[in-house]
Design a protein around this motif. Structure first.
Motif, PDB file in Angstrom:
ATOM      1  N   HIS A 107      61.359 -53.943  58.897  1.00 23.34           N
ATOM      2  CA  HIS A 107      62.592 -54.383  59.567  1.00 23.34           C
ATOM      3  C   HIS A 107      62.588 -53.981  61.038  1.00 23.34           C
ATOM      4  O   HIS A 107      63.329 -53.089  61.452  1.00 23.34           O
ATOM      5  CB  HIS A 107      63.821 -53.805  58.864  1.00 23.34           C
ATOM      6  N   GLU A 122      71.199 -53.830  61.106  1.00 29.79           N
ATOM      7  CA  GLU A 122      70.761 -54.325  62.405  1.00 29.79           C
ATOM      8  C   GLU A 122      71.943 -54.765  63.260  1.00 29.79           C
ATOM      9  O   GLU A 122      72.059 -54.396  64.428  1.00 29.79           O
ATOM     10  CB  GLU A 122      69.784 -55.488  62.232  1.00 29.79           C
ATOM     11  N   HIS A 138      65.165 -48.231  57.013  1.00 30.87           N
ATOM     12  CA  HIS A 138      64.563 -49.555  57.223  1.00 30.87           C
ATOM     13  C   HIS A 138      63.370 -49.506  58.179  1.00 30.87           C
ATOM     14  O   HIS A 138      63.113 -50.470  58.893  1.00 30.87           O
ATOM     15  CB  HIS A 138      65.633 -50.528  57.722  1.00 30.87           C
ATOM     16  N   VAL A 181      66.020 -53.674  63.002  1.00 27.02           N
ATOM     17  CA  VAL A 181      66.822 -52.459  62.852  1.00 27.02           C
ATOM     18  C   VAL A 181      66.329 -51.406  63.834  1.00 27.02           C
ATOM     19  O   VAL A 181      67.134 -50.709  64.471  1.00 27.02           O
ATOM     20  CB  VAL A 181      66.773 -51.921  61.400  1.00 27.02           C
ATOM     21  N   LEU A 213      66.274 -62.429  54.694  1.00 28.45           N
ATOM     22  CA  LEU A 213      66.815 -61.509  55.686  1.00 28.45           C
ATOM     23  C   LEU A 213      66.705 -62.085  57.085  1.00 28.45           C
ATOM     24  O   LEU A 213      67.643 -62.005  57.883  1.00 28.45           O
ATOM     25  CB  LEU A 213      66.095 -60.158  55.621  1.00 28.45           C
ATOM     26  N   ARG A 263      62.166 -61.294  52.557  1.00 26.44           N
ATOM     27  CA  ARG A 263      62.042 -61.169  54.011  1.00 26.44           C
ATOM     28  C   ARG A 263      62.537 -62.435  54.697  1.00 26.44           C
ATOM     29  O   ARG A 263      63.249 -62.362  55.697  1.00 26.44           O
ATOM     30  CB  ARG A 263      60.591 -60.876  54.387  1.00 26.44           C
ATOM     31  N   ALA A 270      69.584 -54.638  55.379  1.00 33.31           N
ATOM     32  CA  ALA A 270      69.000 -54.521  56.710  1.00 33.31           C
ATOM     33  C   ALA A 270      69.736 -55.369  57.742  1.00 33.31           C
ATOM     34  O   ALA A 270      69.834 -54.987  58.908  1.00 33.31           O
ATOM     35  CB  ALA A 270      67.522 -54.911  56.679  1.00 33.31           C
ATOM     36  N   VAL A 271      70.273 -56.506  57.331  1.00 37.01           N
ATOM     37  CA  VAL A 271      71.008 -57.366  58.263  1.00 37.01           C
ATOM     38  C   VAL A 271      72.271 -56.660  58.748  1.00 37.01           C
ATOM     39  O   VAL A 271      72.578 -56.651  59.944  1.00 37.01           O
ATOM     40  CB  VAL A 271      71.352 -58.730  57.613  1.00 37.01           C
ATOM     41  N   SER A 324      69.886 -62.998  59.335  1.00 42.11           N
ATOM     42  CA  SER A 324      70.008 -62.352  60.641  1.00 42.11           C
ATOM     43  C   SER A 324      70.140 -63.386  61.745  1.00 42.11           C
ATOM     44  O   SER A 324      70.975 -63.246  62.642  1.00 42.11           O
ATOM     45  CB  SER A 324      68.785 -61.469  60.888  1.00 42.11           C
TER      46      SER A 324
END
Length: 169
Positions: A123, A84, A119, A126, A6, A3, A80-81, A10
């Motif tokens: 997240h 997003e 996600h 997102v 990420l 996490r 997830a990055v 991000s």
């Protein structure tokens, strides 16, 4: 640890995309090398470096980036990055009527909803960017786009995001 990674990636990507001016010269050889290694963050940076500062499309060339954004999001569904930032860029592009049509035509609604579902847990970014993208696609558009979002389960996904991450969705 994942996490934190990420969040860090991000934050770095958001800083790069917002704070770095559009380069006037060709990218450095190191950047080209990194892009060739299929680093999704580098690919996103390369793809978006030509967008105007506020994300508004300036010409057809930027609208032509829509299929590339969607292709990258489809290829990196677990990142997830990437999801997003892809949703954020689609959201920015959706302010333009031609870009909005291209996003819908290329299956962007499905891609955004799939990113949000995949996600949903852990997240919130997102969810926030996905809701923004869907909102911008539906704002000021024909009821056909709004119907398509609803038909693909968008209302349920948005409600679940709001229930899970109220302040972010």
């Amino acid at each position: 640890a994942r996490r934190q990674e990420l969040v860090h990636r991000s934050q770095m990507l958001q800083k790069w995309l917002k704070d770095i001016p559009v380069p006037q010269k060709a990218p450095s050889p190191q950047f080209k090398q990194k892009t060739k290694q299929n680093d999704p963050v580098a690919e996103l940076f390369e793809m978006f470096k030509g967008l105007s500062q506020h994300g508004d499309p300036k010409d057809a060339r930027e609208i032509a980036e829509v299929p590339k954004i969607l292709k990258l999001m489809r290829a990196q569904v677990s990142d997830a990055v990437v999801q997003e930032e892809g949703c954020a860029r689609l959201s920015s592009l959706a302010g333009d009527v031609d870009a909005k049509a291209r996003i819908v035509q290329e299956g962007g609604i499905t891609v955004v909803l799939e990113a949000m579902v995949r996600h949903m847990t852990g997240h919130p970014g997102v969810q926030e960017k996905g809701c923004m993208a869907l909102g911008n696609l539906s704002m000021g558009s024909s009821s056909q786009i709004q119907y398509k979002i609803a038909q693909e389960g968008g209302i349920q996904v948005i409600l679940e995001a709001m229930d899970t991450y109220g302040s972010h969705a």
